[in-house]
Enzyme design. Sequence first.
Site, PDB file in Angstrom:
ATOM      1  N   PHE A 123    -102.007   5.732  -9.573  1.00 29.18           N
ATOM      2  CA  PHE A 123    -102.693   4.585  -8.978  1.00 29.18           C
ATOM      3  C   PHE A 123    -101.782   3.369  -8.824  1.00 29.18           C
ATOM      4  CE2 PHE A 123    -103.577   4.489 -13.601  1.00 29.18           C
ATOM      5  CZ  PHE A 123    -103.117   3.214 -13.931  1.00 29.18           C
TER       6      PHE A 123
ATOM      7  N   ASN B 133    -111.494  -4.525 -10.684  1.00 28.61           N
ATOM      8  CA  ASN B 133    -112.121  -4.952 -11.938  1.00 28.61           C
ATOM      9  C   ASN B 133    -111.925  -6.437 -12.279  1.00 28.61           C
ATOM     10  OD1 ASN B 133    -109.510  -4.847 -12.824  1.00 28.61           O
ATOM     11  ND2 ASN B 133    -109.827  -3.220 -14.342  1.00 28.61           N
TER      12      ASN B 133
ATOM     13  N   ARG C 129    -116.394  -7.912 -16.738  1.00 27.62           N
ATOM     14  CA  ARG C 129    -116.437  -6.719 -15.873  1.00 27.62           C
ATOM     15  C   ARG C 129    -117.823  -6.076 -15.882  1.00 27.62           C
ATOM     16  NH1 ARG C 129    -110.669  -4.600 -18.227  1.00 27.62           N
ATOM     17  NH2 ARG C 129    -109.259  -5.592 -16.728  1.00 27.62           N
TER      18      ARG C 129
ATOM     19  N   THR D  36    -111.564  -1.325 -19.228  1.00 30.59           N
ATOM     20  CA  THR D  36    -110.810  -1.188 -17.966  1.00 30.59           C
ATOM     21  C   THR D  36    -111.723  -0.695 -16.846  1.00 30.59           C
ATOM     22  OG1 THR D  36    -108.822  -0.686 -19.248  1.00 30.59           O
ATOM     23  CG2 THR D  36    -108.797  -0.080 -16.907  1.00 30.59           C
TER      24      THR D  36
ATOM     25  N   HIS E 256    -107.628  -9.678 -15.537  1.00 33.14           N
ATOM     26  CA  HIS E 256    -106.625  -9.097 -16.434  1.00 33.14           C
ATOM     27  C   HIS E 256    -106.580  -9.900 -17.718  1.00 33.14           C
ATOM     28  CE1 HIS E 256    -102.727  -7.745 -17.984  1.00 33.14           C
ATOM     29  NE2 HIS E 256    -102.505  -9.013 -18.253  1.00 33.14           N
TER      30      HIS E 256
ATOM     31  N   ARG F 157    -109.907  -9.717 -24.513  1.00 28.42           N
ATOM     32  CA  ARG F 157    -110.168  -8.361 -24.023  1.00 28.42           C
ATOM     33  C   ARG F 157    -111.656  -8.002 -24.162  1.00 28.42           C
ATOM     34  NH1 ARG F 157    -106.180  -5.117 -21.462  1.00 28.42           N
ATOM     35  NH2 ARG F 157    -106.918  -3.302 -22.612  1.00 28.42           N
TER      36      ARG F 157
HETATM   37  P1  DAT Z   1    -106.427  -3.111 -18.434  1.00 26.86           P
HETATM   38  O1  DAT Z   1    -106.437  -3.921 -17.159  1.00 26.86           O
HETATM   39  O2  DAT Z   1    -107.814  -2.949 -18.982  1.00 26.86           O
HETATM   40  O3  DAT Z   1    -105.440  -3.631 -19.439  1.00 26.86           O
HETATM   41  P2  DAT Z   1    -104.482  -1.041 -17.869  1.00 26.86           P
HETATM   42  O4  DAT Z   1    -103.458  -2.005 -18.352  1.00 26.86           O
HETATM   43  O5  DAT Z   1    -104.472   0.331 -18.443  1.00 26.86           O
HETATM   44  O6  DAT Z   1    -105.965  -1.625 -18.054  1.00 26.86           O
HETATM   45  O7  DAT Z   1    -104.364  -0.880 -16.289  1.00 26.86           O
HETATM   46  C1  DAT Z   1    -104.077  -2.013 -15.495  1.00 26.86           C
HETATM   47  C2  DAT Z   1    -104.944  -1.973 -14.262  1.00 26.86           C
HETATM   48  O8  DAT Z   1    -104.625  -0.815 -13.504  1.00 26.86           O
HETATM   49  C3  DAT Z   1    -106.437  -1.874 -14.528  1.00 26.86           C
HETATM   50  O9  DAT Z   1    -107.025  -3.129 -14.773  1.00 26.86           O
HETATM   51  C4  DAT Z   1    -106.928  -1.267 -13.258  1.00 26.86           C
HETATM   52  C5  DAT Z   1    -105.795  -0.327 -12.873  1.00 26.86           C
HETATM   53  N1  DAT Z   1    -106.084   1.021 -13.370  1.00 26.86           N
HETATM   54  C6  DAT Z   1    -105.967   1.472 -14.629  1.00 26.86           C
HETATM   55  N2  DAT Z   1    -106.334   2.745 -14.737  1.00 26.86           N
HETATM   56  C7  DAT Z   1    -106.692   3.132 -13.485  1.00 26.86           C
HETATM   57  C8  DAT Z   1    -107.162   4.330 -12.917  1.00 26.86           C
HETATM   58  N3  DAT Z   1    -107.336   5.444 -13.646  1.00 26.86           N
HETATM   59  N4  DAT Z   1    -107.423   4.339 -11.580  1.00 26.86           N
HETATM   60  C9  DAT Z   1    -107.245   3.240 -10.824  1.00 26.86           C
HETATM   61  N5  DAT Z   1    -106.804   2.070 -11.306  1.00 26.86           N
HETATM   62  C10 DAT Z   1    -106.517   2.020 -12.609  1.00 26.86           C
HETATM   63 MG    MG Z   2    -103.371  -3.763 -19.369  1.00 30.51          MG
END
Ligand code: DAT
Ligand code: MG
Length: 150
Positions: free
Chosen positions: A59, A114, A104, A93, A117, A87
Site C-alpha cells: 500500500f 483514516n 477515526r 489504524t 496520524h 494514539r
Molecule cells: P498508524 O497510522 O495507525 O500508525 P501504520 O503506521 O501502520 O498505522 O500505517 C501508516 C498508514 O498507512 C496508516 O495510517 C494507513 C496506511 N495503512 C496501513 N496499513 C494499511 C493497509 N493494510 N492498507 C492500506 N493502508 C494502510
Molecule cells: Mg504509524
Amino acid sequence: SVNERTYIMIKPDGVQRNLVGKIIARFEERGYKLIALKLVHATPEHLEKHYEDLKGKGFFPGLIKYMASGPVVAMVWQGLDAVKTGRVMLGATNPLASPIGSIRGDYALSVGRNICHGSDSVESAEKEIALWFPEGIVQWTSELEPWVLE
Ligand code: DAT
Ligand code: MG
C-alpha cells in the site's frame, strides 16, 4: 512522562472534510498544549521519509499519493503521556476497529482514508518532530497547566 511530545497530523482527507477544528479541539479539551502548528502541502519525497518504515508494503505507493494529494496540518502536542494517549484518541489504524469516541471511530471508515496520524513511540515522535519542524518549536507557559496537571 509529563512533558512528553507527540507529532499529530491531520491528513489531506481530514483537511478536505473540514475536520481540522474538531480534531484540534479534542487535543485542546483533553488538556494537551499546542507547541507547533502549520498547514503544509508535503512532497512525495518528504512523505517517503515520514513513512520510511513502511517502504516495501504493497500500500506504500498509494499511501504516498494520498498523503501528497493536498495539504496536511502538522502539529506537536505536549503533555502527560502524549504519545500513548494521542494514539488512543486517534483510534486503531483501521477505522472500523476504532471505538466510537475516537477520532477515526467517529469520522472515518477506510484504512486508506483514516484522517489523522499520531506518533507510535517517543522515539518516533522526536524523529517526526525534527522532520516536520526543522525550524524548531515554540515553548510557552500555559497558565492553565496547574489546573490540568497536579
Ligand atoms: P498508524 O497510522 O495507525 O500508525 P501504520 O503506521 O501502520 O498505522 O500505517 C501508516 C498508514 O498507512 C496508516 O495510517 C494507513 C496506511 N495503512 C496501513 N496499513 C494499511 C493497509 N493494510 N492498507 C492500506 N493502508 C494502510
Ligand atoms: Mg504509524
